[in-house]
Design a protein around this motif. Structure first.
Motif, PDB file in Angstrom:
ATOM      1  N   GLY A  63       1.153  -1.421  -0.237  1.00  0.00           N
ATOM      2  CA  GLY A  63      -0.091   0.012   0.176  1.00  0.00           C
ATOM      3  C   GLY A  63       0.700   1.456  -0.227  1.00  0.00           C
ATOM      4  N   THR A  64       1.913   1.488   0.849  1.00  0.00           N
ATOM      5  CA  THR A  64       2.997   2.551   1.169  1.00  0.00           C
ATOM      6  C   THR A  64       4.610   2.210   0.534  1.00  0.00           C
ATOM      7  OG1 THR A  64       1.393   3.758   2.314  1.00  0.00           O
ATOM      8  CG2 THR A  64       3.464   4.870   2.323  1.00  0.00           C
ATOM      9  N   LEU A  65       5.292   2.738  -0.383  1.00  0.00           N
ATOM     10  CA  LEU A  65       6.123   2.517  -0.713  1.00  0.00           C
ATOM     11  C   LEU A  65       6.779   4.232  -0.619  1.00  0.00           C
ATOM     12  CD1 LEU A  65       5.918   0.553  -3.686  1.00  0.00           C
ATOM     13  CD2 LEU A  65       6.999  -0.203  -1.794  1.00  0.00           C
ATOM     14  N   GLY A  66       7.376   3.878   0.822  1.00  0.00           N
ATOM     15  CA  GLY A  66       8.698   5.149   0.710  1.00  0.00           C
ATOM     16  C   GLY A  66      10.279   4.556  -0.537  1.00  0.00           C
ATOM     17  N   ILE A  67      10.851   5.824  -1.071  1.00  0.00           N
ATOM     18  CA  ILE A  67      11.896   5.431  -1.802  1.00  0.00           C
ATOM     19  C   ILE A  67      12.763   6.588  -1.485  1.00  0.00           C
ATOM     20  CG2 ILE A  67      12.280   5.277  -4.013  1.00  0.00           C
ATOM     21  CD1 ILE A  67       9.680   5.391  -5.209  1.00  0.00           C
ATOM     22  N   VAL A  68      14.076   6.591  -0.819  1.00  0.00           N
ATOM     23  CA  VAL A  68      14.870   7.488  -0.700  1.00  0.00           C
ATOM     24  C   VAL A  68      16.186   7.139  -1.648  1.00  0.00           C
ATOM     25  CG1 VAL A  68      16.914   8.272   1.048  1.00  0.00           C
ATOM     26  CG2 VAL A  68      14.747   6.318   1.645  1.00  0.00           C
ATOM     27  N   ASP A  69      16.126   8.194  -2.198  1.00  0.00           N
ATOM     28  CA  ASP A  69      16.718   8.410  -3.931  1.00  0.00           C
ATOM     29  C   ASP A  69      16.813  10.833  -3.664  1.00  0.00           C
ATOM     30  OD1 ASP A  69      18.513   8.159  -5.959  1.00  0.00           O
ATOM     31  OD2 ASP A  69      17.834   6.849  -6.469  1.00  0.00           O
ATOM     32  N   ASP A  70      18.410  10.639  -4.076  1.00  0.00           N
ATOM     33  CA  ASP A  70      18.197  11.612  -4.253  1.00  0.00           C
ATOM     34  C   ASP A  70      19.216  11.951  -5.400  1.00  0.00           C
ATOM     35  OD1 ASP A  70      20.794  10.605  -3.418  1.00  0.00           O
ATOM     36  OD2 ASP A  70      21.389  12.887  -2.641  1.00  0.00           O
ATOM     37  N   ASP A  71      18.909  11.506  -6.691  1.00  0.00           N
ATOM     38  CA  ASP A  71      19.771  10.940  -7.714  1.00  0.00           C
ATOM     39  C   ASP A  71      18.844  10.943  -9.158  1.00  0.00           C
ATOM     40  OD1 ASP A  71      22.193  11.091  -9.479  1.00  0.00           O
ATOM     41  OD2 ASP A  71      22.430   8.868  -9.672  1.00  0.00           O
ATOM     42  N   ALA A  72      19.859  11.322  -9.998  1.00  0.00           N
ATOM     43  CA  ALA A  72      18.675  11.731 -11.197  1.00  0.00           C
ATOM     44  C   ALA A  72      19.046  10.596 -12.272  1.00  0.00           C
ATOM     45  CB  ALA A  72      18.925  13.045 -11.588  1.00  0.00           C
ATOM     46  N   VAL A  73      18.975  10.290 -13.649  1.00  0.00           N
ATOM     47  CA  VAL A  73      18.088   9.059 -14.337  1.00  0.00           C
ATOM     48  C   VAL A  73      19.622  10.070 -15.692  1.00  0.00           C
ATOM     49  CG1 VAL A  73      17.573   7.827 -16.189  1.00  0.00           C
ATOM     50  CG2 VAL A  73      16.231   8.790 -14.287  1.00  0.00           C
ATOM     51  N   ASP A  74      20.627   8.994 -15.397  1.00  0.00           N
ATOM     52  CA  ASP A  74      21.712   8.918 -15.930  1.00  0.00           C
ATOM     53  C   ASP A  74      21.854   7.760 -17.387  1.00  0.00           C
ATOM     54  OD1 ASP A  74      24.559  10.438 -16.011  1.00  0.00           O
ATOM     55  OD2 ASP A  74      25.026   7.780 -16.763  1.00  0.00           O
ATOM     56  N   THR A  75      21.937   8.029 -18.039  1.00  0.00           N
ATOM     57  CA  THR A  75      22.190   7.067 -19.869  1.00  0.00           C
ATOM     58  C   THR A  75      23.180   5.922 -19.252  1.00  0.00           C
ATOM     59  OG1 THR A  75      22.430   9.234 -21.619  1.00  0.00           O
ATOM     60  CG2 THR A  75      22.766   6.477 -21.138  1.00  0.00           C
ATOM     61  N   THR A  76      23.662   5.579 -18.592  1.00  0.00           N
ATOM     62  CA  THR A  76      24.234   4.300 -18.132  1.00  0.00           C
ATOM     63  C   THR A  76      23.491   3.662 -17.383  1.00  0.00           C
ATOM     64  OG1 THR A  76      25.231   5.414 -16.236  1.00  0.00           O
ATOM     65  CG2 THR A  76      26.711   5.543 -18.663  1.00  0.00           C
ATOM     66  N   ASN A  77      22.791   4.615 -16.379  1.00  0.00           N
ATOM     67  CA  ASN A  77      21.487   3.716 -15.611  1.00  0.00           C
ATOM     68  C   ASN A  77      20.827   2.425 -16.677  1.00  0.00           C
ATOM     69  OD1 ASN A  77      20.855   7.013 -13.705  1.00  0.00           O
ATOM     70  ND2 ASN A  77      22.686   5.320 -13.599  1.00  0.00           N
ATOM     71  N   LEU A  78      19.982   2.707 -17.563  1.00  0.00           N
ATOM     72  CA  LEU A  78      19.303   2.266 -18.054  1.00  0.00           C
ATOM     73  C   LEU A  78      19.195   1.141 -18.669  1.00  0.00           C
ATOM     74  CD1 LEU A  78      18.474   5.398 -20.976  1.00  0.00           C
ATOM     75  CD2 LEU A  78      17.894   5.208 -18.470  1.00  0.00           C
ATOM     76  N   GLN A  79      21.015   0.326 -18.582  1.00  0.00           N
ATOM     77  CA  GLN A  79      21.339  -0.541 -18.788  1.00  0.00           C
ATOM     78  C   GLN A  79      20.804  -1.973 -17.628  1.00  0.00           C
ATOM     79  OE1 GLN A  79      23.795  -1.635 -16.437  1.00  0.00           O
ATOM     80  NE2 GLN A  79      24.458  -3.491 -17.222  1.00  0.00           N
ATOM     81  N   ARG A  80      20.581  -1.077 -16.722  1.00  0.00           N
ATOM     82  CA  ARG A  80      19.816  -2.088 -15.830  1.00  0.00           C
ATOM     83  C   ARG A  80      18.560  -1.546 -14.606  1.00  0.00           C
ATOM     84  NH1 ARG A  80      23.858   0.813 -14.404  1.00  0.00           N
ATOM     85  NH2 ARG A  80      23.897   1.547 -12.470  1.00  0.00           N
ATOM     86  N   GLN A  81      18.546  -0.163 -14.786  1.00  0.00           N
ATOM     87  CA  GLN A  81      17.490   0.879 -13.848  1.00  0.00           C
ATOM     88  C   GLN A  81      16.222   0.487 -14.245  1.00  0.00           C
ATOM     89  OE1 GLN A  81      19.342   3.798 -12.080  1.00  0.00           O
ATOM     90  NE2 GLN A  81      21.228   2.846 -11.650  1.00  0.00           N
ATOM     91  N   VAL A  82      15.718  -0.641 -14.669  1.00  0.00           N
ATOM     92  CA  VAL A  82      14.494  -0.365 -15.380  1.00  0.00           C
ATOM     93  C   VAL A  82      13.263   0.050 -15.761  1.00  0.00           C
ATOM     94  CG1 VAL A  82      15.051  -2.767 -16.407  1.00  0.00           C
ATOM     95  CG2 VAL A  82      13.651  -2.452 -14.133  1.00  0.00           C
ATOM     96  N   LEU A  83      13.383   0.534 -13.856  1.00  0.00           N
ATOM     97  CA  LEU A  83      12.114   1.964 -13.917  1.00  0.00           C
ATOM     98  C   LEU A  83      12.187   3.499 -14.990  1.00  0.00           C
ATOM     99  CD1 LEU A  83      11.795   2.081 -10.039  1.00  0.00           C
ATOM    100  CD2 LEU A  83       9.977   1.706 -11.561  1.00  0.00           C
ATOM    101  N   HIS A  84      13.261   3.325 -15.765  1.00  0.00           N
ATOM    102  CA  HIS A  84      13.409   4.465 -16.252  1.00  0.00           C
ATOM    103  C   HIS A  84      13.837   4.245 -17.773  1.00  0.00           C
ATOM    104  CE1 HIS A  84      14.214   5.864 -11.902  1.00  0.00           C
ATOM    105  NE2 HIS A  84      15.259   4.169 -11.580  1.00  0.00           N
ATOM    106  N   GLY A  85      13.634   5.052 -18.316  1.00  0.00           N
ATOM    107  CA  GLY A  85      13.949   5.269 -19.804  1.00  0.00           C
ATOM    108  C   GLY A  85      14.526   6.000 -20.359  1.00  0.00           C
TER     109      GLY A  85
END
Length: 374
Positions: A63-85
């Protein structure tokens, strides 16, 4: 084990249809689904491990998800971080994750924490959650999360991935047989001494495997079904596709005390342990002894027992890593204080290698050698 949370209100007709495949499972059913809907889970990082974990937790009906992250999406993230496009590059990971998760579960409550978790703010951020998942990639954050969860008395589902290898466990010291991250690795390494994913690389699909296992562990803890990874470390060799399980147990907190404050050692060592005097006696009897140093590379700056074979703990859990370990005579594993060496020895005995661990670790050996020389 007892479920973490109380059930929420009865399911609506829409919810019953949405989660029908859960309701068909006898181990879950309606009450378990209501527990998921009422649960509050915090996920550290919307990155490689956080992405699959968040996706499956949202889909499962948490029901409730807390997410701790202060980063921005980088092109190198797309190889594995499947939340982002690709369209999310440069965007806040929290914004990208929130949009994607709401597309999966529109009623999901998301609590964003756009700040870096530190030892100073960890308990304030994590207080109020039933459960925490940590998939971060910095040692400072990992230890801050583990220490805060131990202080708050809430379980921590922990995962780590580098290159083709991974480790997963559940840390919850207030549960029977529960341990913390410090029971496995007492102290974090010095900054910069261990390569990050940005330096060593990581197989993208491996983060999907591990993040999914983490989500499953969270679901089990919330609903009280199955046997969670409490007191157990799951090690994955991605290249060989082998899962290995090793037992964990709380370390002796006295082992980290200064020598003057530590209590005198027991007269007899545990059956699977040898103290420095016993090792010396075995050598004097002509027995073949191989010292196995299972510390991390950065720890070798403090010295090593002459002639040691160095294989850190994680590779010891894999067939490829064990290939460098001689099988003749007795292998005596050692680390800084003992817990990792004990795990290594147990793993080696499980594959037919006669192995013991050095009681007191490398410092005890150095102290004994100094006493012999004086």
């Amino acid at each position: 084990m007892e479920p973490l949370g109380r059930p929420g209100p009865p399911l609506t007709a829409e919810q019953a249809e949405r989660f029908s495949r859960h309701l068909l499972l006898p181990q879950l059913g309606e009450i378990a689904q209501r527990r998921l809907l009422a649960a509050r889970v915090c996920v550290m990082g919307a990155g490689g491990l956080g992405s699959p974990a968040l996706l499956y937790l949202a889909a499962a009906g948490v029901g409730t998800l807390g997410i701790v992250d202060d980063d921005a999406v980088d092109t190198t993230n797309l190889q594995r971080q499947v939340l982002h496009g690709a369209a999310d590059v440069g965007r806040s990971k929290l914004d990208s994750a929130t949009e994607r998760l709401h597309a999966i579960s529109p009623d999901l409550q998301i609590e964003p924490h756009s700040e870096r978790l530190t030892p100073a703010n960890a308990t304030d951020i994590l207080r109020g959650y039933d459960l925490v998942l940590d998939g971060t990639d910095t040692f400072e954050t990992r230890y801050a999360v583990s220490d805060a969860c131990a202080e708050l008395g809430i379980p921590l589902v922990w995962g780590s991935v580098l290159a083709f290898d991974a480790q997963i466990s559940v840390f919850w010291p207030t549960s029977p047989g529960g341990v913390t991250l410090r029971d496995l690795f007492p102290d974090p390494p010095p900054p910069g001494s261990v390569p990050s994913c940005a330096e060593a690389g990581v197989l993208g699909s491996l983060t999907g495997q591990v993040g999914s296992v983490m989500a499953t562990e969270a679901i089990k803890l919330i609903t009280g079904v199955g046997e969670p990874l409490l007191g157990r470390l799951l090690v994955l060799d991605g290249l060989a596709q082998r899962w290995t399980e090793v037992p964990l147990r709380p370390r002796d907190r006295a082992q980290n005390l200064p020598a003057a404050a530590a209590p005198a050692p027991a007269a007899a060592a545990a059956p699977d342990a040898m103290d420095s005097a016993q090792v010396r006696q075995a050598i004097a009897r002509g027995e073949t002894i191989t010292f196995l140093d299972v510390r991390e590379p950065f720890e070798l700056t403090s010295g090593a027992i002459p002639g040691s074979v160095h294989v850190p703990l994680a590779p010891v859990m894999t067939e490829a890593g064990r290939a460098a370990i001689p099988r003749e005579g007795i292998v005596v594993a050692y680390c800084r204080v003992g817990p990792r060496a004990e795990l290594a020895a147990a793993q080696l005995r499980g594959v037919g290698i006669e192995a013991r661990w050095l009681k007191g670790g490398y410092p005890a050996w150095i102290a004994a050698e100094s006493a012999r020389a004086s």
